[in-house]
Each structure stands twice: as C-alpha cells, then as structure tokens.
Design an enzyme around this catalytic site. Structure first.
Site, PDB file in Angstrom:
ATOM      1  N   ASP A 295       5.374  47.032  36.170  1.00 15.65           N
ATOM      2  CA  ASP A 295       6.403  47.978  36.992  1.00 15.65           C
ATOM      3  C   ASP A 295       5.824  48.505  38.058  1.00 15.65           C
ATOM      4  O   ASP A 295       6.367  48.490  39.011  1.00 15.65           O
ATOM      5  CB  ASP A 295       7.297  48.841  36.025  1.00 15.65           C
TER       6      ASP A 295
ATOM      7  N   GLN B 151      12.532  47.804  55.604  1.00 13.07           N
ATOM      8  CA  GLN B 151      13.216  47.364  54.241  1.00 13.07           C
ATOM      9  C   GLN B 151      13.009  45.921  53.996  1.00 13.07           C
ATOM     10  O   GLN B 151      12.978  45.445  52.892  1.00 13.07           O
ATOM     11  CB  GLN B 151      14.688  47.799  54.292  1.00 13.07           C
ATOM     12  N   CYS B 152      12.428  45.083  55.159  1.00 13.21           N
ATOM     13  CA  CYS B 152      12.485  43.621  55.100  1.00 13.21           C
ATOM     14  C   CYS B 152      10.867  43.679  54.283  1.00 13.21           C
ATOM     15  O   CYS B 152       9.813  44.354  54.802  1.00 13.21           O
ATOM     16  CB  CYS B 152      12.134  42.851  56.335  1.00 13.21           C
TER      17      CYS B 152
ATOM     18  N   SER C 248       4.047  51.420  32.493  1.00 18.82           N
ATOM     19  CA  SER C 248       3.548  51.918  33.696  1.00 18.82           C
ATOM     20  C   SER C 248       4.406  52.754  34.689  1.00 18.82           C
ATOM     21  O   SER C 248       4.122  53.172  35.551  1.00 18.82           O
ATOM     22  CB  SER C 248       3.008  50.592  34.292  1.00 18.82           C
TER      23      SER C 248
ATOM     24  N   THR D   6       3.364  45.919  28.692  1.00 20.94           N
ATOM     25  CA  THR D   6       3.605  44.838  27.902  1.00 20.94           C
ATOM     26  C   THR D   6       2.374  44.094  27.295  1.00 20.94           C
ATOM     27  O   THR D   6       2.453  43.620  26.250  1.00 20.94           O
ATOM     28  CB  THR D   6       4.642  43.932  28.559  1.00 20.94           C
TER      29      THR D   6
HETATM   30  N1  ASP Z   1       7.969  48.288  31.603  1.00 23.63           N
HETATM   31  C1  ASP Z   1       6.580  47.729  31.487  1.00 23.63           C
HETATM   32  C2  ASP Z   1       5.606  48.355  32.112  1.00 23.63           C
HETATM   33  O1  ASP Z   1       5.488  48.542  33.337  1.00 23.63           O
HETATM   34  C3  ASP Z   1       6.659  46.409  31.786  1.00 23.63           C
HETATM   35  C4  ASP Z   1       5.501  45.698  31.819  1.00 23.63           C
HETATM   36  O2  ASP Z   1       4.437  45.966  31.257  1.00 23.63           O
HETATM   37  O3  ASP Z   1       5.561  44.538  32.540  1.00 23.63           O
HETATM   38  O4  ASP Z   1       4.568  49.129  31.469  1.00 23.63           O
END
Ligand code: ASP
Length: 344
Positions: free
Chosen positions: A95, A281-282, A63, A18
């Site tokens: 991500d 998982q914690c 990502s 993003t």
């Molecule tokens: N889906 C996007 C990515 O991980 C979300 C982001 O950039 O924050 O590339």
C-alpha cells in the site's frame, strides 16, 4: 542466516505486509511469520550462493501504518549496515511501498549498494503466492553487485518480474500481480528467463558516500483541485497552523480553474512565505505551467513546477528538502533531480 560458498551478504529487513503472512492452520487467520524461520518458509533460498541475514521491525506493520519515523528507522538500519552488506532487501506492504521507496531514495543519497523493496499481493504461505518469486528475484538482484560485478546503487521496487526505480513508482492495482507502474521512467530491469538490466537507466554511483540527513519536515499538505472546490476548503488547508508547503494536484499539464476561490487563498499563502508545488493528477507526462493560461495563472502566483514527479516522490522530497535545507533553497531543489526522481 543461510550458509553459502561466496562471501556476499544480503540483509533482508522485514517491516510487515502481506508477504510475511502465513495461514495459521489452527484458527485460519493470516499472521506474520517469524523471520528467523525464513529458510524453512522459503527453502529455495538455501540454494543461493550468498549469505542471507534477516532483521525485523519489532512489531511488523501493515504498510498503511508506515510513517516518516519508520522511514528514518529503515534509513538508519541501512546506513549503519551500509559497509557490512552487499545489498539490502526490504519486505514491505504494497500500500505505501512507493512512498517508502521514495523517502529512502532521499534519505540514502550517496548510496553505493542496491536497496530493493518487495512485497506481494498474496501471502507467502499461500499456494498461488507471488511473494516467493518476488522475494527470490529481489534477493538475486540485490546480490548482483557482489556476485556479477554490477554497479546498482539505488533504491528500487521489484514486483511481478519488473525492477523499477523506487521514486518513479506508484501502486496502481489492488487485484493484479503487476501492482506497480512507473509511467515516467523506464524499467531498470525485466526478469524473464534471465534478468536483463537496462544499464543506461541506472543511477551512477555519486561516490560521495552516504550523505547525512537531519530529518523530515511533515508540515505539508496535499490539495487536489476539482471543479467546484470552494474557497472555504482551500482556505482551511492554506491556513493550517504551521503549514509550510502545499502540493496542488492539478489537471493535465499543471492547470487549475482561474477562480478566486482557489487563487486568492493560494496567493495569501505564497505571500506569507508558503511554498506551493504543482503536481499533475495525470500519472503520465509532465507539468508545463505556461502551456495554457490556466497553468500560467499558477506560475504567476509563484507556484513551483513539480515536473514529472509522482505524488509519492513529491511528498517525500518536500519533507526531505524542508527538513534539510533553508526554505529559500527548496524551490531550486525542485528544478533538479536529487536521485533520479524527475527528468530534467
Ligand atoms: N495492506 C497491506 C500492506 O500494505 C497490503 C499488502 O501488503 O500488500 O501492508
């Protein structure tokens, strides 16, 4: 490249995500911007007194499409340029940023420079973007060694005013600017009016120089336990052809049901030479397999404690260890911290 009055140089590597998007005014869609135009997009960068160079993945990716190949590409770019720059900033989607930061911490063992990953929740071309502040401060941190005589030599994630150790971090929010958390290790720095470093939390330069790596071994699986998991599901995973290790995501301090549906297939897998790693998982706290009978049952099978590792660090450390050490040495590697990923 930006012109500066110091000799310090930082390499910005754009992988996608993003942060690197701008709104196309013609069709209203978010599109990756050309990194060669970074200075026009973020003119504030011209005011830094160090040089900024940029490099970009041929095709910028979301990502979610990041892979071990991408991690190796990044590790190669940094190791080939390790002596040419004073620090590195990687622009990356949020991500899988914690996976990439963890993988790089292992692939770049012996690093003597800061490698800072950052990204944003809103694209850099949007008015309320968090991307500009994240990028500007990540750059400032990455240049600190050269400009202020700092000695940061590890892979970090800088996000929403906090610098974290990369291999201690997980993404915890899709909607807040503070998208990351490091529940088992303190922040490396906080950026307020000044950037205040927690010096004692930083890794010491091992002075080995970058250690070579052979590769990453992907023959692993993650098996989250849940009440009611059936034997056929556990067997299907444990009998996967070529599988070398399973990360069992357990309850609490490393516990799981003492049910043959789970324990029998795990035992057969371990008896056949498979490795099973116990990661809770914690998010916060550590695995103590002998605290309860339910955890002791796993320890008795030969399950290895993942200590206070994040899942992201456990997955990438397992790929790294299986790819670089004899299998009978891997269990021991999980008793030690290779680059600050667990507290021992
Ligand atoms: N889906 C996007 C990515 O991980 C979300 C982001 O950039 O924050 O590339």
């Amino acid at each position: 490249m930006s012109k500066s009055d110091s000799n310090a140089s930082i390499l910005v590597i754009y992988t996608g995500g993003t942060i690197g998007m701008i709104l196309d005014p013609i069709d209203g869609q978010l599109k990756p911007f050309n990194m060669n135009h970074l200075m026009e997009t973020v003119p504030e960068l011209r005011r830094f007194n160090f040089n900024i160079y940029t490099e970009s993945f041929k095709v910028p990716i979301d990502s979610s499409d990041m892979s071990p190949l991408g991690w190796i590409e990044l590790a190669n770019i940094i190791s080939q340029n390790h002596n040419n720059y004073d620090g590195f900033v990687i622009l990356h989607g949020t991500d899988t940023m914690a996976y990439t930061a963890s993988a790089l911490s292992f692939l770049l063992r012996g690093l003597a420079k800061p490698v800072i990953l950052t990204g944003s929740q809103l694209p850099i071309g949007m008015i309320r973007t968090d991307g500009k502040e994240n990028l500007i401060t990540a750059l400032e941190i990455s240049a600190n060694n050269a400009i202020h005589g700092f000695n940061m030599c590890e892979v970090g994630i800088y996000f929403d005013s906090v610098l974290y150790r990369g291999n201690r971090t997980s993404k915890v929010s899709t909607g807040h600017f503070n998208a990351f958390s490091s529940p088992n290790y303190m922040a490396l720095a906080n950026a307020g009016v000044e950037i205040s470093f927690n010096q004692s939390a930083l890794l010491k330069d091992p002075k080995t120089g970058l250690l070579p790596f052979k590769g990453l071994n992907q023959n692993i699986a993650v098996l989250p336990v849940f009440p009611g998991i059936t034997e056929k599901v556990v067997r299907a995973i444990c009998q996967t052809e070529g599988l070398e290790a399973v990360i069992l995501r357990t309850y609490g301090s490393g516990n799981a049901q003492r049910d043959k549906a789970l324990l029998d297939p795990l035992k057969s897998f371990v008896d056949a030479g498979g490795l099973v790693l116990n990661v809770s998982q914690c998010a916060e706290g550590r695995v103590r397999q002998r605290k309860y009978q339910t955890g002791a049952a796993l320890a008795d099978l030969g399950v290895i404690s993942g200590q206070d590792s994040t899942l992201e660090a456990a997955i990438t450390k397992l790929m790294y260890c299986l790819g670089n050490y004899q299998k009978d040495k891997v269990a021991d590697k999980f008793k030690t911290s290779l680059c600050g990923e667990i507290s021992v």
